[in-house]
Design a protein around this motif. Structure first.
Motif, PDB file in Angstrom:
ATOM      1  N   GLN A  27      34.926  39.298  46.487  1.00  0.00           N
ATOM      2  CA  GLN A  27      33.877  39.700  45.884  1.00  0.00           C
ATOM      3  C   GLN A  27      34.291  40.368  44.483  1.00  0.00           C
ATOM      4  O   GLN A  27      33.522  40.558  43.515  1.00  0.00           O
ATOM      5  N   MET A  28      35.285  41.317  44.452  1.00  0.00           N
ATOM      6  CA  MET A  28      35.817  41.844  43.371  1.00  0.00           C
ATOM      7  C   MET A  28      36.118  40.854  42.201  1.00  0.00           C
ATOM      8  O   MET A  28      36.020  41.129  41.299  1.00  0.00           O
ATOM      9  N   ALA A  29      36.823  39.639  42.576  1.00  0.00           N
ATOM     10  CA  ALA A  29      37.208  38.721  41.795  1.00  0.00           C
ATOM     11  C   ALA A  29      35.750  38.224  41.022  1.00  0.00           C
ATOM     12  O   ALA A  29      35.802  37.843  40.057  1.00  0.00           O
ATOM     13  N   ASN A  30      34.736  38.016  41.748  1.00  0.00           N
ATOM     14  CA  ASN A  30      33.399  37.740  41.301  1.00  0.00           C
ATOM     15  C   ASN A  30      32.918  38.738  40.286  1.00  0.00           C
ATOM     16  O   ASN A  30      32.694  38.331  39.241  1.00  0.00           O
ATOM     17  N   ALA A  31      32.994  39.940  40.688  1.00  0.00           N
ATOM     18  CA  ALA A  31      32.860  40.932  39.416  1.00  0.00           C
ATOM     19  C   ALA A  31      33.637  40.843  38.282  1.00  0.00           C
ATOM     20  O   ALA A  31      33.280  41.590  37.221  1.00  0.00           O
ATOM     21  N   GLU A  32      34.791  40.578  38.306  1.00  0.00           N
ATOM     22  CA  GLU A  32      35.694  40.372  37.217  1.00  0.00           C
ATOM     23  C   GLU A  32      35.397  39.142  36.337  1.00  0.00           C
ATOM     24  O   GLU A  32      36.309  38.858  35.592  1.00  0.00           O
ATOM     25  N   ALA A 172      46.794  35.845  45.930  1.00  0.00           N
ATOM     26  CA  ALA A 172      47.667  34.899  45.583  1.00  0.00           C
ATOM     27  C   ALA A 172      46.418  33.700  45.406  1.00  0.00           C
ATOM     28  O   ALA A 172      46.711  32.761  44.574  1.00  0.00           O
ATOM     29  N   LEU A 173      45.384  33.547  46.443  1.00  0.00           N
ATOM     30  CA  LEU A 173      44.531  32.385  46.167  1.00  0.00           C
ATOM     31  C   LEU A 173      43.658  32.642  45.104  1.00  0.00           C
ATOM     32  O   LEU A 173      43.393  31.796  44.305  1.00  0.00           O
ATOM     33  N   ILE A 174      43.387  33.971  44.623  1.00  0.00           N
ATOM     34  CA  ILE A 174      42.669  34.160  43.367  1.00  0.00           C
ATOM     35  C   ILE A 174      43.493  33.851  42.233  1.00  0.00           C
ATOM     36  O   ILE A 174      42.938  33.288  41.180  1.00  0.00           O
ATOM     37  N   GLU A 175      44.655  34.060  42.101  1.00  0.00           N
ATOM     38  CA  GLU A 175      45.557  33.831  41.086  1.00  0.00           C
ATOM     39  C   GLU A 175      45.631  32.088  40.768  1.00  0.00           C
ATOM     40  O   GLU A 175      45.751  31.674  39.767  1.00  0.00           O
ATOM     41  N   ARG A 188      44.374  45.756  40.381  1.00  0.00           N
ATOM     42  CA  ARG A 188      44.110  47.131  39.726  1.00  0.00           C
ATOM     43  C   ARG A 188      42.884  47.720  40.360  1.00  0.00           C
ATOM     44  O   ARG A 188      42.731  49.085  40.578  1.00  0.00           O
ATOM     45  N   ASN A 189      41.753  47.038  40.506  1.00  0.00           N
ATOM     46  CA  ASN A 189      40.575  47.676  41.228  1.00  0.00           C
ATOM     47  C   ASN A 189      40.537  47.956  42.600  1.00  0.00           C
ATOM     48  O   ASN A 189      39.855  48.840  42.915  1.00  0.00           O
ATOM     49  N   LEU A 190      41.495  47.060  43.386  1.00  0.00           N
ATOM     50  CA  LEU A 190      41.861  47.605  44.617  1.00  0.00           C
ATOM     51  C   LEU A 190      42.808  48.940  44.672  1.00  0.00           C
ATOM     52  O   LEU A 190      43.199  49.090  45.830  1.00  0.00           O
ATOM     53  N   VAL A 191      43.390  49.284  43.689  1.00  0.00           N
ATOM     54  CA  VAL A 191      44.531  50.445  43.593  1.00  0.00           C
ATOM     55  C   VAL A 191      45.857  49.843  44.125  1.00  0.00           C
ATOM     56  O   VAL A 191      46.324  50.608  45.128  1.00  0.00           O
ATOM     57  N   ILE A 192      45.895  48.702  44.193  1.00  0.00           N
ATOM     58  CA  ILE A 192      47.144  47.992  44.531  1.00  0.00           C
ATOM     59  C   ILE A 192      48.199  48.172  43.293  1.00  0.00           C
ATOM     60  O   ILE A 192      47.748  47.473  42.206  1.00  0.00           O
TER      61      ILE A 192
END
Length: 343
Positions: A27-32, A172-175, A188-192
């Motif tokens: 969902q963060m990927a969607n927001a980005e 890794a899937l998102i990349e 970064r949004n996940l603070v990783i």
């Protein structure tokens, strides 16, 4: 493709973190700005709410029996209920069916046991939570379970290690789908701090104390960790211990689980990894301090262990800035290792 349909399969006593790591990252990927975007649905038998292993109850969006493909990604999570799920013929049948209708299939943690029960890992290399790897290997002789890596991709099947490694898997899937820049923004949004490579070790000998109840073995372990740049051949260690090489090897196998030579190699690799990630020392200096002699010998050891050279390992795992002092001494590594060996 207008959207990427992702179905996460849950069940009673599934691990909440396994589910949340996947769904939140997507969902963060969607927001980005992921395009096509991910449509993420949680499915469970009968479409009923599931009570997670933590005791919290989750509503689901889909009945497992009614989900139909094609799907972009099928994800099976783990949890303390994984064994019951792996024995449930209905769940296994639908996992098998949906895997055939998915571009890729993934598991988190002990979800690998469910994929294995469905026959989806036969002939493949896979990983899972390190505590369950031997059990799953014994139950599924056609699967090569490797407890080391954080995640493993074999064809269109991806298996990941315990719990929060689901974040590494999903990044890794998102990349893979949208490129490294989007994956970095999500991280970064996940603070990783940084994505970890899939073949980074799940467990370190510096964070899990070896069972060194035997006094002689403990003394030699301390001797090894005290100066990794020293001559640490089995013959030399046997002389220091006052026993034969054969007897020392038997003691190490019994109390540490590996031969003296393998213990030394692992200690040196992990000490080098620690210095690469936490200091700006040149690779050649790291190699010398950790007993590898040359940067090339260290490079070969890293490629064998992690699948990447030291420079790449540092760029992915470094927690230091360019102003980091280069004065770290081998005492840093020795202290870390020795405190563990005495635990």
């Amino acid at each position: 493709m207008a959207e990427r349909r992702v179905v996460v399969i849950g069940y009673d006593a599934a691990e909440l973190l396994d589910i949340a790591c996947v769904t939140t990252a997507l969902q963060m990927a969607n927001a980005e700005g992921a395009s096509p975007c991910y449509i993420v649905r949680l499915a469970a038998p009968g479409g009923r709410p599931i009570t997670c292993g933590t005791g919290l109850t989750l509503q689901v969006q889909e009945s497992l029996e009614r989900v139909i493909g094609p799907l972009d990604t099928l994800v099976v999570v783990g949890g303390i209920g994984h064994e019951a799920a792996a024995r449930d013929r209905s769940i296994i049948g639908h996992v098998r069916r949906l895997a055939r209708e998915s571009r890729r299939t993934a598991s988190v943690c002990t979800g690998a046991g469910i994929l294995a029960a469905a026959g989806l890992l036969d002939g493949r290399r896979a990983t899972t939570h390190w505590q369950w790897a031997d059990t799953f290997a014994a139950r599924n002789p056609d699967v090569v379970f490797d407890p080391g890596p954080i995640f493993i991709r074999d064809g269109n099947t991806i298996t990941s290690a315990g719990v929060t490694s689901a974040l590494d898997l999903t990044l890794a899937l998102i990349e893979e789908d949208h490129g490294p820049e989007l994956a970095r923004r999500v991280a970064r949004n996940l603070v990783i701090y940084m994505q970890r490579p899939g073949n980074q070790a799940q467990m370190s000998m510096f964070t899990t104390a070896p069972p060194v109840a035997d006094g002689l073995v403990r003394r030699i372990v301390d001797h090894i960790n005290g100066d990794l740049s020293a001559d640490l051949t089995t013959a030399t260690l046997a002389v220091a211990a006052g026993v034969s090489e054969r007897h020392l090897t038997r003691l190490f196998l019994r109390h540490v689980g590996r031969t003296p030579g393998r213990f030394v190699r692992q200690a040196r690799i992990e000490a080098a990894a620690h210095l690469l990630a936490t200091t700006s020392l040149p690779v050649a200096v790291v190699a010398a301090r950790c007993g590898f002699g040359t940067a090339e010998t260290l490079r070969q050891a890293f490629v064998d262990r992690y699948g990447i050279p030291p420079s790449r390992y540092r760029s992915v795992n470094s927690s230091t800035s360019t102003s980091t002092s280069m004065s770290a001494s081998k005492d840093t590594v020795a202290t870390t290792a020795m405190s563990t060996s005495r635990a």
